[in-house]
Design a protein around this motif. Structure first.
Motif, short mmCIF file in Angstrom:
data_model
loop_
_atom_site.label_atom_id
_atom_site.label_comp_id
_atom_site.label_asym_id
_atom_site.label_seq_id
_atom_site.Cartn_x
_atom_site.Cartn_y
_atom_site.Cartn_z
N PHE A 5 3.46 -5.88 6.32
CA PHE A 5 3.54 -4.42 6.52
C PHE A 5 4.10 -4.10 7.91
O PHE A 5 4.81 -3.11 8.08
N ILE A 8 7.75 -4.20 7.46
CA ILE A 8 8.25 -2.96 6.85
C ILE A 8 8.35 -1.87 7.91
O ILE A 8 9.36 -1.16 8.01
N PHE A 27 4.58 4.33 1.86
CA PHE A 27 5.67 3.77 1.05
C PHE A 27 5.14 3.38 -0.33
O PHE A 27 3.92 3.21 -0.52
N MET A 28 6.08 3.22 -1.27
CA MET A 28 5.69 2.93 -2.64
C MET A 28 5.23 1.47 -2.77
O MET A 28 5.83 0.56 -2.18
N ASP A 29 4.16 1.27 -3.55
CA ASP A 29 3.69 -0.09 -3.84
C ASP A 29 4.66 -0.73 -4.83
O ASP A 29 5.04 -0.09 -5.83
N ILE A 30 5.07 -1.97 -4.58
CA ILE A 30 6.06 -2.62 -5.47
C ILE A 30 5.42 -3.24 -6.71
O ILE A 30 6.13 -3.72 -7.59
N ASN A 31 4.09 -3.21 -6.78
CA ASN A 31 3.40 -3.65 -8.01
C ASN A 31 2.50 -2.50 -8.47
O ASN A 31 1.27 -2.60 -8.40
N LEU A 39 1.19 3.38 -0.76
CA LEU A 39 0.30 2.88 0.28
C LEU A 39 0.52 3.67 1.56
O LEU A 39 1.67 3.99 1.90
N LEU A 85 -9.45 -1.37 0.85
CA LEU A 85 -10.22 -2.61 0.78
C LEU A 85 -10.35 -3.24 2.16
O LEU A 85 -9.40 -3.20 2.95
N ASP A 91 -11.35 -8.05 -2.10
CA ASP A 91 -10.04 -8.21 -2.75
C ASP A 91 -8.88 -7.73 -1.89
O ASP A 91 -7.77 -7.54 -2.40
N GLN A 92 -9.09 -7.53 -0.57
CA GLN A 92 -7.96 -7.20 0.31
C GLN A 92 -7.06 -8.43 0.41
O GLN A 92 -7.53 -9.53 0.72
N ILE A 93 -5.78 -8.25 0.12
CA ILE A 93 -4.82 -9.36 0.18
C ILE A 93 -4.01 -9.27 1.47
O ILE A 93 -3.89 -10.24 2.20
N VAL A 94 -3.44 -8.09 1.74
CA VAL A 94 -2.61 -7.92 2.94
C VAL A 94 -3.51 -7.48 4.09
O VAL A 94 -4.13 -6.41 4.04
N HIS A 98 -4.52 -0.59 4.71
CA HIS A 98 -3.70 0.28 3.85
C HIS A 98 -4.61 1.03 2.90
O HIS A 98 -5.61 0.49 2.42
N HIS A 100 -4.63 2.85 -0.71
CA HIS A 100 -3.90 2.99 -1.97
C HIS A 100 -4.07 4.41 -2.49
O HIS A 100 -5.19 4.93 -2.53
#
Ligand code: AMP
Ligand code: ZN
Length: 137
Positions: A5, A8, A27-31, A39, A85, A91-94, A98, A100
């Protein structure tokens, strides 16, 4: 810089931007989990809700509300789920804070906000509330 991020924000990798302000980028989430899933992030790298400054948090909160309202109007959404998250266990990945924003429609099948409504043990619930209160600042 390893953070995706931050890349970005620095313009090093592309993103579909919705809102670009001094302290905040959306910005838009790509998934996308729903149509319009986006996000909102602080421009200053901050991992989670415990690290972010009050000023950045206020800017994020304001941007989240404006983006959610705009998405709701633009897409004629019937509801909006807002999710944030903190930590791998949630379940936070990045690891860059952020929020959602997920526009929602009746019966859209998204299960992110559904859990089993099973009554808890009231003594345990009260005990936990007391313990949390002792840590409130
Ligand atoms: P989480 O950390 O679990 O809240 O999820 C990270 C979110 O970031 C996921 O919804 C991903 O689809 C999204 N994501 C990851 N990389 C990108 C990217 N380059 N552009 C937009 N969204 C991304
Ligand atoms: Zn970052």
């Amino acid at each position: 810089m390893e953070c995706i991020f931050c890349k970005i924000i620095a313009g090093e990798i592309p993103a579909v931007k919705v809102l670009d302000e001094d302290l905040v980028l959306a910005f838009m989430d790509i998934n996308p989990s729903s149509q319009g899933h986006m996000l909102v992030v602080p421009k200053k790298h901050t991992e989670n809700i415990f690290e972010i400054s009050d000023g950045d948090l206020a800017a994020i909160t304001s941007a989240v509300r404006r983006c959610a309202k705009a998405a709701k109007e633009a897409l004629k959404a019937e509801g909006v789920t807002i999710l944030q998250l903190n930590g791998r266990a949630s379940d936070q990945i990045v690891p860059h804070l952020h929020v959602h924003i997920m526009p929602r429609w009746e019966n859209d099948g998204l299960s992110v906000s559904q859990w089993e409504m099973k009554p808890g043990n009231m003594e345990e619930i009260k005990d936990i509330a007391r313990k949390v209160q002792e840590h409130l600042s």
